[in-house]
Design a protein around this motif. Structure first.
Motif, PDB file in Angstrom:
ATOM      1  N   LYS A 427       0.826  -1.216   0.000  1.00 49.27           N
ATOM      2  CA  LYS A 427       0.000   0.000   0.000  1.00 49.27           C
ATOM      3  C   LYS A 427       0.860   1.265   0.000  1.00 49.27           C
ATOM      4  O   LYS A 427       0.392   2.333  -0.404  1.00 49.27           O
ATOM      5  N   THR A 428       2.098   1.150   0.466  1.00 50.02           N
ATOM      6  CA  THR A 428       2.979   2.317   0.491  1.00 50.02           C
ATOM      7  C   THR A 428       3.619   2.564  -0.875  1.00 50.02           C
ATOM      8  O   THR A 428       4.250   3.599  -1.084  1.00 50.02           O
ATOM      9  N   GLN A 429       3.487   1.614  -1.775  1.00 47.66           N
ATOM     10  CA  GLN A 429       4.048   1.740  -3.121  1.00 47.66           C
ATOM     11  C   GLN A 429       2.987   2.362  -4.043  1.00 47.66           C
ATOM     12  O   GLN A 429       1.791   2.075  -3.909  1.00 47.66           O
ATOM     13  N   ASN A 430       3.392   3.177  -4.969  1.00 51.46           N
ATOM     14  CA  ASN A 430       2.479   3.764  -5.964  1.00 51.46           C
ATOM     15  C   ASN A 430       1.242   4.383  -5.297  1.00 51.46           C
ATOM     16  O   ASN A 430       0.097   4.078  -5.659  1.00 51.46           O
ATOM     17  N   LYS A 431       1.463   5.242  -4.333  1.00 52.41           N
ATOM     18  CA  LYS A 431       0.370   5.779  -3.521  1.00 52.41           C
ATOM     19  C   LYS A 431      -0.714   6.491  -4.331  1.00 52.41           C
ATOM     20  O   LYS A 431      -1.875   6.535  -3.940  1.00 52.41           O
ATOM     21  N   ASP A 432      -0.342   7.079  -5.457  1.00 51.27           N
ATOM     22  CA  ASP A 432      -1.308   7.843  -6.247  1.00 51.27           C
ATOM     23  C   ASP A 432      -2.079   6.980  -7.239  1.00 51.27           C
ATOM     24  O   ASP A 432      -2.978   7.480  -7.920  1.00 51.27           O
ATOM     25  N   ARG A 437      -3.944   0.407  -5.618  1.00 48.08           N
ATOM     26  CA  ARG A 437      -4.419   0.280  -4.243  1.00 48.08           C
ATOM     27  C   ARG A 437      -5.611  -0.672  -4.172  1.00 48.08           C
ATOM     28  O   ARG A 437      -5.686  -1.501  -3.275  1.00 48.08           O
TER      29      ARG A 437
END
Length: 595
Positions: A427-432, A437
């Motif tokens: 979830k901390t990866q590719n936050k946008d 997600r």
């Protein structure tokens, strides 16, 4: 599907950490029998003081550790190829040696059961002996039988294991599925290919056709499998009676140190409170995949089938190390060893056991079986099994061998928390990236929570109804088992999911039924894991440290004490209700992102 002999060595686990080869294994088994004879000669009839008792227990523990390595070598070899005649023969030899040793040494427990409590308590003061072994001996005194009867029961160990062995032979050696044909094209079908591929494949026509063919083949072996299972549960009922338990439930929960209330809570609350959330998830799957209807054959599909990253074995290492880095350097070193020392059997081959498991012989690393399909779900499975490895490596380093036999109620907590931590890392990866997600959230539901809070929970609800009949000495033929399982499915899924023909035969797929009350413990463990994960995210290092201390405690604390060490109270409904609410919140967010 390749034969085992055609598989590259780097995809296989390294059994040489246990025994050099089959001949060495046989030699070890013979040595174990000789050591056993010496223990009988030295201690039988003489366990009358604390010093002698402790000396005997320590020698017994050393022998069982040595025996465990040889027995594990033989059993693990079979699990990778049930068609290997030589491996099956060695496994039979190992089983026979184990029966002989436990029969001959049954006098230890019998004599300790007749010793005075004062002497046993004095023996427990020695720091160099397993206190838990003696403590459990005192606890078991009301259920101990005469020495001769205990000896006979020990000698029947192999007989008691026969139903499970026959079940595996039926499932993994005798069942031949052939091909399934869709639109003129043939696809090879087998236990592993169905569970690892077709059950979740995007192609709806192929998925449903494979499901129909798979369950049709199960029906051909339905009565044989029911007879094997019936023999097992009736044996458990008989043992519960001769050991003076009020019910088969009390007998099976006694060793887990779990109350009937804790057991029933997991089943009753989840069946009632989680079902609405999972029905919503089923509707989301139907909508996202454009299905004409939602059937039982569609429940394992991905929410976003076009977004399924392929992961090589080498790439999985980075995911595992980064995703579990929160556990610290010492944990990371264990993870590296798992790859470098070939703890993992990644291979796809004929006759290999389905699913995944981790076996951790005392202070010899671990052995993880799975089938690698280059999917992110395999990374979650590997993280799960490495959680078991971490647990028993910590416990093994800190405890006596006899003090590492952890209760089923908590044994899946260290594995499932790793899945949750992996998801939190992703979830901390590719936050946008909202699609990414949603994919992570859906993976949490379809992998971690579905497997442990739905699949195994439904099995547990079914299993409880079976044991209720067994407790009343009623027969459990195939059609009775079918009706029970279909009723459980109907109660959980309601009208949201169409129950396909023969889907009630799902009870034939689960080996855990031959391991006592195990299925319910997945949701119990994951309840603890969810609460610990939330605490780690909130409190950081202090929560991680508490968790590691809990892992190192092994079997010494009871399940309730284990949870309390990690900061979780399992004596009330609160932790379970909060976990179900957490699952519901994930599904709600998936729905929002989908819309």
């Amino acid at each position: 599907m390749k034969k085992r002999s055609e598989i590259s060595e780097d995809l296989k686990w390294d059994l040489s950490r246990l025994c050099k080869d089959a001949d060495h294994c046989r030699k070890e088994l013979e040595e174990c029998k000789e050591i056993c004879k010496k223990i009988v000669e030295k201690y039988k009839g003489k366990l009358q003081d604390a010093i002698t008792i402790n000396s005997c227990i320590n020698e017994y523990e050393e022998l069982i550790t040595k025996l465990d390595y040889a027995v594990a070598y033989a059993g693990l070899d079979v699990s990778t190829d049930y068609g290997n005649t030589e491996a099956l023969q060695l496994d039979a030899v190992a089983s026979a040696a184990s029966v002989y040793i436990f029969t001959e040494l049954s006098f230890i427990d019998s004599e300790l059961a007749t010793a005075s409590v004062d002497i046993l308590e004095e023996a427990m003061k020695d720091e160099n002996v397993s206190k838990l072994y003696i403590k459990d001996t005192i606890r078991e005194i009301p259920h101990k039988l005469s020495p001769e009867t205990e000896r006979v029961l020990a000698s029947l160990r192999q007989t008691f294991q026969a139903p499970y062995n026959m079940y595996n032979q039926t499932k993994l050696a005798d069942m031949k599925f052939g091909d399934v044909e869709v639109d003129g094209k043939k696809y090879p079908l087998g236990y592993a290919t169905f569970e690892d591929d077709y059950e979740s494949i995007r192609d709806t026509r192929l998925r449903r056709a494979a499901s129909k063919a798979f369950y049709s083949k199960l029906r051909e072996y339905m009565n044989t499998t029911a007879a094997e299972y019936g023999a097992h549960v009736n044996t458990e009922k008989t043992l519960s009676e001769i050991k003076h338990f009020d019910s088969v439930f009390d007998y099976l929960l006694f060793g887990q140190k779990v109350t009937r209330e804790m057991y029933d809570r997991q089943i009753d609350i989840i069946m009632e409170k989680l079902a609405p959330h999972m029905r919503k998830y089923a509707r989301l799957l139907k909508k996202a995949n454009g299905l004409d209807k939602m059937t039982y054959a569609d429940l394992k599909i991905a929410l976003d089938p076009d977004y399924d990253p392929h992961v090589t074995i080498e790439e999985s290492k980075k995911y595992i190390l980064d995703g579990l880095s929160i556990m610290g350097e010492d944990y990371a070193e264990m993870l590296k060893r798992a790859y470098e020392e070939r703890w993992i059997d990644f291979a796809q081959n004929e006759g290999k056991s389905t699913g995944g498991f981790c076996e951790s012989p005392y202070r010899r690393g671990s052995y993880i079986l799975l089938t690698w399909n280059e999917r992110m779900s395999d990374v979650f499975t590997l993280a799960h099994e490495l959680g078991h490895a971490g647990h028993f490596n910590y416990a093994g380093a800190a405890q006596h061998m006899f003090d590492t036999n952890v209760s089923n109620y908590v044994v899946e907590a260290p594995s499932t928390i790793n899945e949750l931590l992996m998801a939190e890392y992703l979830k901390t990866q590719n936050k946008d990236d909202k699609r990414f997600r949603r994919w992570v959230l859906a993976s949490q539901i379809s992998n971690t929570y579905y497997h442990n809070f739905v699949t195994h929970l439904l099995e547990a609800a079914y299993q409880r109804e079976v044991y209720k009949l067994v407790d009343k000495h009623e027969a459990v033929p195939a059609e009775v088992l079918n009706n029970i399982y279909r009723d459980v499915l109907k109660k959980f899924w309601g009208d949201e999911v169409e129950l396909t023909e023969n889907c009630e035969l799902t009870w034939m797929r689960q080996p855990h039924y031959y391991m006592g009350l195990y299925s319910y413990s997945y949701s119990a463990s994951l309840t603890i894991a969810t609460q610990v994960m939330k605490r780690i995210l909130k409190e950081g290092q202090s929560a991680v440290d508490d968790w590691k201390k809990t892992l190192a405690a092994g079997a010494v604390p009871t399940p309730a004490e284990f949870a309390k060490m990690a900061g979780v109270d399992v004596t009330t409904d609160a932790a379970l209700l909060d976990t179900i609410e957490y699952i519901g919140s994930i599904i709600d967010e998936i729905e929002e992102l989908t819309d």
